[in-house]
Every structure is written in structure tokens, then in C-alpha cells.
Write an enzyme that holds these catalytic residues in place. Structure first.
Site, mmCIF file in Angstrom:
data_model
loop_
_atom_site.group_PDB
_atom_site.id
_atom_site.type_symbol
_atom_site.label_atom_id
_atom_site.label_comp_id
_atom_site.label_asym_id
_atom_site.label_seq_id
_atom_site.Cartn_x
_atom_site.Cartn_y
_atom_site.Cartn_z
ATOM 1 N N TYR A 123 63.402 -29.149 13.917
ATOM 2 C CA TYR A 123 64.350 -29.193 12.984
ATOM 3 C C TYR A 123 63.763 -27.973 11.996
ATOM 4 O O TYR A 123 64.566 -27.015 11.761
ATOM 5 C CB TYR A 123 64.306 -30.455 11.979
ATOM 6 C CG TYR A 123 65.044 -30.173 10.602
ATOM 7 C CD1 TYR A 123 66.315 -29.505 10.432
ATOM 8 C CD2 TYR A 123 64.170 -30.136 9.542
ATOM 9 C CE1 TYR A 123 66.834 -29.528 9.266
ATOM 10 C CE2 TYR A 123 64.798 -30.095 8.190
ATOM 11 C CZ TYR A 123 66.094 -29.381 8.100
ATOM 12 O OH TYR A 123 66.467 -29.320 6.784
ATOM 13 N N THR A 139 65.349 -24.792 3.621
ATOM 14 C CA THR A 139 64.583 -25.983 3.176
ATOM 15 C C THR A 139 63.372 -25.784 3.166
ATOM 16 O O THR A 139 62.718 -24.759 3.830
ATOM 17 C CB THR A 139 64.761 -27.155 4.563
ATOM 18 O OG1 THR A 139 63.567 -28.368 4.165
ATOM 19 C CG2 THR A 139 64.404 -26.676 5.818
ATOM 20 N N ASP A 140 62.486 -26.482 2.213
ATOM 21 C CA ASP A 140 61.203 -26.116 2.206
ATOM 22 C C ASP A 140 60.316 -26.514 3.454
ATOM 23 O O ASP A 140 59.070 -26.025 3.710
ATOM 24 C CB ASP A 140 60.479 -26.823 1.054
ATOM 25 C CG ASP A 140 60.565 -28.265 0.869
ATOM 26 O OD1 ASP A 140 61.236 -28.953 1.964
ATOM 27 O OD2 ASP A 140 60.145 -29.045 0.120
ATOM 28 N N GLU A 141 60.841 -27.268 4.277
ATOM 29 C CA GLU A 141 60.060 -27.375 5.384
ATOM 30 C C GLU A 141 59.676 -26.432 6.555
ATOM 31 O O GLU A 141 58.866 -26.598 7.377
ATOM 32 C CB GLU A 141 60.901 -28.464 6.386
ATOM 33 C CG GLU A 141 61.098 -29.741 5.542
ATOM 34 C CD GLU A 141 61.726 -31.047 6.619
ATOM 35 O OE1 GLU A 141 61.105 -31.082 7.525
ATOM 36 O OE2 GLU A 141 62.380 -32.018 5.725
ATOM 37 N N LYS A 166 65.622 -24.163 11.312
ATOM 38 C CA LYS A 166 65.916 -23.595 10.123
ATOM 39 C C LYS A 166 65.236 -22.374 9.879
ATOM 40 O O LYS A 166 65.799 -21.398 9.196
ATOM 41 C CB LYS A 166 65.798 -24.531 8.906
ATOM 42 C CG LYS A 166 66.667 -25.759 9.057
ATOM 43 C CD LYS A 166 68.104 -25.411 8.934
ATOM 44 C CE LYS A 166 68.323 -25.104 7.553
ATOM 45 N NZ LYS A 166 69.708 -24.720 7.411
#
Length: 345
Positions: free
Chosen positions: A163, A138-140, A167
Site C-alpha cells: 500500500y 499518506t505519512d506511510e 502511494k
């Protein structure tokens, strides 16, 4: 022919990917390993469950013995890892399961893949020269942006939630297994997905469901948090192309950001959806009047935006349709889904 283990293939993105892959490849075998927790459902696999090249196994990516057995029984040479706990709110309430699945589960897949494909570090078994570990991320992991700028493949990691931290940790493990052991691996970091089969808890399904029920449509804070939106079928197309690239003879390791430069403030997205609903499910008042601002999420990142120039340059990736077209299709899909569910009660 390839034998592909897809983890989390009964979830939102995973099930869309399997459907896309089986439609575009008639030879490879796909084994779907999914625990079927709250975000995974066999309903998502109904369109391809009878395909002769598809097998479903219920199980946990953290189960070492099960993963070993699957690699052996199905002679797996590719792993595509979708399996993840992915809702930020849930990670704030219960971070333990995010560490367990996203970090420990990824490690279990990685280490068993290495043990199955390799004799020792950088010494690949002769039957597994063509192998690949593809990790969906994810870009997060990059944290948050200000009003300008974009995340690139070279952006530093700066996760701000349990989260995204989990990741980011899993991404680092994948990278380490390439550099330490020689595992051929690729990571793709995508922007916010939307489209068919997404869990009801996510933003777009929530807006539609709440609107149709006549309930308040909750928007965090002032609604000015910005997200870059990626249609799930475009994401699957990108994954398909990256997978082919990763299987090229001299490939070792690479990363790709996947996005479409479709940035919207949460409030603007909610208004756009309400306008669509006003057109196709008209009532006395606009659905916009149901929008309500609620207490902001803790550690809520302000803006995500992807620089997707690398995947466009190397793999010629571009979205199939406009955001407005895909959003309209998505809204119609969720209207039908909501009405079908409500008819049962």
C-alpha cells in the site's frame, strides 16, 4: 468559478471533503468520480447529493476515455485525487489492485490533465492558466519511526507495505509531472484519519463494532504501535486551505504534511474507546475485557508521527477541537450507525 474533479469522493475522506467544500464555497462546481467499490458508498454523499453544484459519475480513474470525456464535458481546471486502495492488510493479500488504482489510476489522471491543460511541456493553454492537480497521500510513504523524531516534508521515502509503496510511487509521478511538464501540483501527506463515514474495517470503527457486539476486540501484536491521529473534518479544512494556496498566481509545486501531534499506542487508543463506551453504553463488565492480542501484521510499522509546523506556519492550520472531544463525537456516531444497521436485521 472552478470546475473540480474529485476522484474517490464517495469514500471516507473524499465525501467529508466534498461536504466541507460545498458548505464553504457556493460558486464552484464539483464532479465526483467514484467506482463505488467496497470502500465507497452513495450513503456517504446523501447530505449533498441534491446540491446544484454537485454531480456524481460512477467510473474508474483508470478508464482513460472516461477521464478524457469528463475533463472535456465539465471543463475541469482542478483535480483533487482521493481515489485509492488504502487498507494495508488488503494490500498484503492482493497487491495487484493497489498498483492498478494507486499508481496506474493516478498516472491516468495526471496524463489526461496535462494533455487537456497544456499545448506542450510548460506551455499552458490560455484558458487553463488557473489549474491544479492536488494529490492526497499518506505519512506511510515515509516508512517507520523509532521512539523519537517526526516525519517532515523533507523526510526520505521508505515505504514498507505494498500500500505505502503504491502511494509513494503515485507521489513521485505527481512530482515528475510538475518538473517535466510544468503541471501545477501539490501533495499532502496526512496521518491516520478518524471520524464519520469511515469504513468498518479500520481500527476505530472495528474497536467500537466488536465491543458493542460482545466480540473480541483484536489488537495487533503487543498493541504498542504508535499512530498520530487526525480528525477527518480537520483534514478537510487543511485540504481546503492548501487548495486555495495552490491556486495562487505564482504557485508551482509544494508538499504539506498534515497532522495534529495526537500520538497514541494502539492499545491505549483501544482502552480510551472502551472507557467512553463504559460511560455511555454501560454493561456488567468493562469493554476492556474484550481486548485480545492477535498475530501481528507483516511489516507492521512501529510509529508514525507528523511534524506539521509547515502547514501551521504558512496556512495557520490547527485542529478545531481536542482529540478527546472529537473521539467522543466519533464513538457516538458509530454507536448510532451500528444500532441503525443492526435494526434492519
Amino acid at each position: 468559478m472552478n470546475n473540480i474533479l474529485v476522484s474517490g469522493g464517495a469514500g471516507f475522506i473524499g465525501s467529508n471533503f466534498i461536504e466541507f467544500y460545498l458548505e464553504n464555497n457556493k460558486q464552484d462546481k464539483i464532479i465526483n468520480l467514484d467506482l463505488l467499490n467496497y470502500a465507497g458508498s452513495l450513503e456517504n454523499t446523501a447530505s449533498f447529493s441534491d446540491n446544484e453544484n454537485y454531480t456524481f459519475i460512477k467510473g474508474d480513474i483508470c478508464d482513460e476515455l472516461l477521464v478524457k470525456q469528463i475533463l472535456k464535458d465539465y471543463n475541469i481546471n482542478i483535480i483533487v485525487n482521493f481515489a485509492a486502495q488504502s487498507h494495508v492488510d488488503n494490500s498484503i493479500k492482493n497487491p495487484y489492485v493497489f498498483v492498478q488504482t494507486n499508481i496506474n489510476g493516478t498516472f491516468n489522471l495526471l496524463h489526461n490533465a496535462y494533455s487537456f491543460w497544456f499545448e506542450s511541456p510548460f506551455k499552458i493553454k490560455k484558458d487553463y492558466k488557473k489549474h491544479l492537480f492536488y494529490h492526497i497521500s499518506t505519512d506511510e510513504v515515509f516508512g517507520t519511526l523509532g521512539e523519537s523524531g517526526y516525519f517532515s516534508e523533507n523526510s526520505p521515502y521508505a515505504p514498507n507495505s505494498p500500500y505505502s509503496a503504491s502511494k509513494a510511487s503515485s507521489d513521485m509521478l505527481v512530482r515528475a509531472y510538475h518538473h517535466t511538464y510544468g503541471l501545477k501540483a501539490v501533495i499532502s501527506n496526512c496521518s491516520n484519519n478518524y471520524g464519520e463515514k469511515q469504513h468498518d474495517e479500520k481500527l476505530i470503527p472495528t474497536i467500537i463494532r466488536k465491543a458493542l457486539k460482545g466480540e473480541n476486540i483484536p489488537i495487533y501484536g503487543d498493541g504498542k504501535n504508535v499512530r498520530d491521529w487526525l480528525y477527518v473534518k480537520d483534514h478537510c479544512k487543511a485540504i481546503f486551505e492548501i487548495l486555495k494556496y495552490g491556486l495562487s498566481e505564482n504557485f508551482g509545486f509544494d508538499t504539506f504534511n498534515i497532522g495534529t501531534n495526537e500520538e497514541y499506542k494502539n492499545i491505549d487508543l483501544a482502552l480510551k474507546i472502551c472507557e467512553i463506551l463504559d460511560e455511555i453504553k454501560a454493561k456488567d463488565k468493562s469493554y476492556k475485557e474484550q481486548i485480545t492480542f492477535v498475530q501481528d501484521r507483516f511489516g507492521h510499522d512501529k510509529r508514525y508521527a507528523i511534524d506539521a509546523s509547515k502547514i501551521k506556519r504558512i496556512l495557520n492550520f490547527k485542529p478545531s477541537k481536542s482529540f478527546d472531544e472529537n473521539l467522543l463525537h466519533t464513538v457516538k456516531y458509530y454507536i448510532q450507525r451500528c444500532e441503525a444497521v443492526w435494526k434492519k436485521y
